[in-house]
Design an enzyme around this catalytic site. Structure first.
Site, PDB file in Angstrom:
ATOM      1  CE  LYS A   1     -24.575-109.919 -41.275  1.00 27.39           C
ATOM      2  NZ  LYS A   1     -25.379-111.095 -41.594  1.00 27.39           N
TER       3      LYS A   1
ATOM      4  CD  GLU B   1     -25.184-115.515 -46.739  1.00 26.67           C
ATOM      5  OE1 GLU B   1     -24.610-115.138 -47.783  1.00 26.67           O
ATOM      6  OE2 GLU B   1     -25.354-114.781 -45.755  1.00 26.67           O
TER       7      GLU B   1
ATOM      8  NE  ARG C   1     -38.113-102.208 -42.470  1.00 26.84           N
ATOM      9  CZ  ARG C   1     -37.004-102.942 -42.548  1.00 26.84           C
ATOM     10  NH1 ARG C   1     -35.994-102.689 -41.740  1.00 26.84           N
ATOM     11  NH2 ARG C   1     -36.904-103.921 -43.423  1.00 26.84           N
TER      12      ARG C   1
ATOM     13  CE1 TYR D   1     -29.995-102.171 -37.777  1.00 28.37           C
ATOM     14  CE2 TYR D   1     -30.014-101.864 -40.159  1.00 28.37           C
ATOM     15  CZ  TYR D   1     -30.690-101.950 -38.956  1.00 28.37           C
ATOM     16  OH  TYR D   1     -32.045-101.810 -38.932  1.00 28.37           O
TER      17      TYR D   1
ATOM     18  CG  ASP E   1     -23.688-111.649 -47.491  1.00 32.05           C
ATOM     19  OD1 ASP E   1     -24.081-112.558 -48.241  1.00 32.05           O
ATOM     20  OD2 ASP E   1     -24.017-111.562 -46.288  1.00 32.05           O
TER      21      ASP E   1
ATOM     22  CD  GLU F   1     -26.720-113.827 -42.246  1.00 31.83           C
ATOM     23  OE1 GLU F   1     -25.879-113.575 -43.132  1.00 31.83           O
ATOM     24  OE2 GLU F   1     -27.533-112.983 -41.817  1.00 31.83           O
TER      25      GLU F   1
ATOM     26  CG  HIS G   1     -32.996-113.658 -44.797  1.00 37.37           C
ATOM     27  ND1 HIS G   1     -32.866-114.085 -43.484  1.00 37.37           N
ATOM     28  CD2 HIS G   1     -32.100-112.653 -44.954  1.00 37.37           C
ATOM     29  CE1 HIS G   1     -31.923-113.365 -42.893  1.00 37.37           C
ATOM     30  NE2 HIS G   1     -31.445-112.492 -43.746  1.00 37.37           N
TER      31      HIS G   1
ATOM     32  CG  ASP H   1     -22.335-113.807 -43.752  1.00 35.93           C
ATOM     33  OD1 ASP H   1     -21.195-113.551 -43.327  1.00 35.93           O
ATOM     34  OD2 ASP H   1     -23.148-112.928 -44.097  1.00 35.93           O
TER      35      ASP H   1
ATOM     36  CE1 TYR I   1     -31.368-109.335 -45.509  1.00 37.19           C
ATOM     37  CE2 TYR I   1     -32.561-107.594 -46.639  1.00 37.19           C
ATOM     38  CZ  TYR I   1     -32.345-108.370 -45.519  1.00 37.19           C
ATOM     39  OH  TYR I   1     -33.116-108.155 -44.399  1.00 37.19           O
TER      40      TYR I   1
HETATM   41 MN    MN Z   1     -25.101-112.833 -44.973  1.00 30.63          MN
END
Ligand code: MN
Length: 406
Positions: A245, A193, A135, A236, A119, A191, A126, A225, A121
């Site tokens: 996930k 995708e 952050r 994580y 997967d 998600e 996103h 996802d 990113y």
């Molecule tokens: Mn994903």
């Protein structure tokens, strides 16, 4: 053309995606979707549509497409062209009823056995949205514009559209506390995708050059996802996603060949800084695929569209993902699935997850039945649809749908 295809059908004569199906009287086999029908490729082989090469029938009469896909693009593209020729005849051929099946009475199966799942990113919108929530001062981490960030996911829990997803339990850290509890997720998410399916293996130790990367891509599917955000948030650091996930990902059953998407190529976002040489690409690498996500609550059975996005927004292309994935010598195998990462666009209605749509749970969405959602609830069904359309030519993916069961 002798067969009537509804003009709004995803499965036009220009598409001809491959899948695996069964019916009440036929076992698992390869098929090609056309309008409301399926071309049974086993029956087509029996009727010598692909010449007299009988070995085809054995390759096509299997529960996955891996062996067929591994024959290579010259063969799989020729099969598509033969099917196209057969469908394009002026009058209905005598063997039509032996070769065609009603698509709506067929059961679709997983199209491929998936040896490995990765997967990425790859959506800058996103990554920036998620970064902003966690952050605010520094949303995009320093590596993001230099490489397509990714992780190795769980291949065994990828399921075909229509398969219910068990509501996951796990460790959650209640707000303001320091000790986790075990329980059902309170922040279930989808998600939005797209994934590409590898059609050609590469040997271990040999990187795939970006110039040839698309030769390794057989086709694309829609990909949901599923993500449990509270489990993900607690687990994580430092190694990335795990139990938040790996309980399930859902795919659409028809693999749309990369070749069918050629007319819908479009330029991607400008990449700044310029990527390193091994990621530097020429040509038009993005694809204009409209994407839509809807949520149906158990009480009303009415769909509410919650996202409209497009694969054209993706910052990193599939070729770049594949070149990066293998630059260290990592091999790929036929059937490997590589997902894009959540595809968000620039506007709030194009954000590809509940996490972003509800902005971390602070802005509830209202569904058509009047109920509200920050994240998903047990009994909800999520459906993703995708299609390309240009000058009267439509190439679509159908849908991937999944019910969350408690
Ligand atoms: Mn994903």
């Amino acid at each position: 053309m002798w067969l009537n295809i509804p003009s709004n059908s995803d499965f036009s004569i220009h598409n001809l995606p491959f899948g695996v199906f069964k019916t009440t009287d036929k076992g698992p086999r390869a098929g090609v979707a056309i309008g409301d029908h399926i071309v049974d490729l086993v029956a087509a082989a029996e009727h010598n549509l692909f010449g007299k090469r009988r070995f085809f029938k054995k390759v096509l009469e299997q529960s996955t497409l891996n062996e067929f896909i591994a024959l290579g693009k010259p063969v799989t593209n020729r099969v598509r062209r033969k099917v196209q020729d057969w469908l394009s005849q002026a009058t209905r051929p005598d063997n039509a009823s032996a070769i065609l099946c009603d698509r709506h009475s067929a059961t679709m199966l997983m199209p491929v056995r998936v040896p490995n799942y990765t997967d990425f990113y790859s959506s800058i919108e996103h990554a920036t949205n998620v970064g902003k929530m966690f952050r605010p001062d520094n949303p995009l981490l320093p590596n993001w514009r230099w490489l397509p960030v990714g992780y190795h996911g769980r291949a065994s829990s990828i399921v075909v559209s229509g398969t219910p997803i068990q509501w996951p339990h796990g460790q959650l850290l209640p707000k303001g506390q320091e000790t986790p509890v075990y329980g059902p997720t309170q922040q279930m998410d989808f998600e939005l995708e797209m994934a590409f399916v590898i059609g050609k293996e590469s040997p271990l130790g040999t990187p795939i050059n970006i110039e040839n990367a698309e030769e390794y891509i057989f086709g694309l599917v829609l990909f949901n996802d599923w993500s449990a955000r509270d489990i993900q948030r607690w687990e994580y650091v430092p190694l990335g996603p795990f139990l938040g996930k790996n309980f399930g990902s859902s795919i659409s059953p028809w693999i749309v060949p990369l070749e069918a998407l050629k007319p819908f190529r479009t330029k991607g976002p400008k990449q700044n800084p310029a990527p390193l040489a091994y990621l530097s690409q020429r040509g038009i690498k993005n694809i204009d695929i409209n994407l839509e996500v809807s949520v149906t609550s158990p009480k009303s059975n009415v769909e509410t569209a919650v996202v409209k996005s497009n694969t054209r927004y993706l910052y990193w292309s599939m070729a770049q993902q594949l070149a990066h994935h293998t630059v260290n010598g990592c091999n790929v195998q036929v059937g490997d699935m590589m997902a894009s990462g959540t595809i968000s666009g620039p506007t709030p209605d194009s954000f590809g997850s509940m996490l972003e749509l509800s902005w971390g749970g602070s802005k509830p969405l209202t569904l058509k039945d009047g109920s509200t959602r920050t994240f998903l609830q047990p009994g909800d069904t999520v459906t993703i649809r995708g299609w390309s359309e240009k000058e009267g030519r439509r190439v679509g993916f159908g849908e991937v749908t999944g019910l969350l069961k408690q």
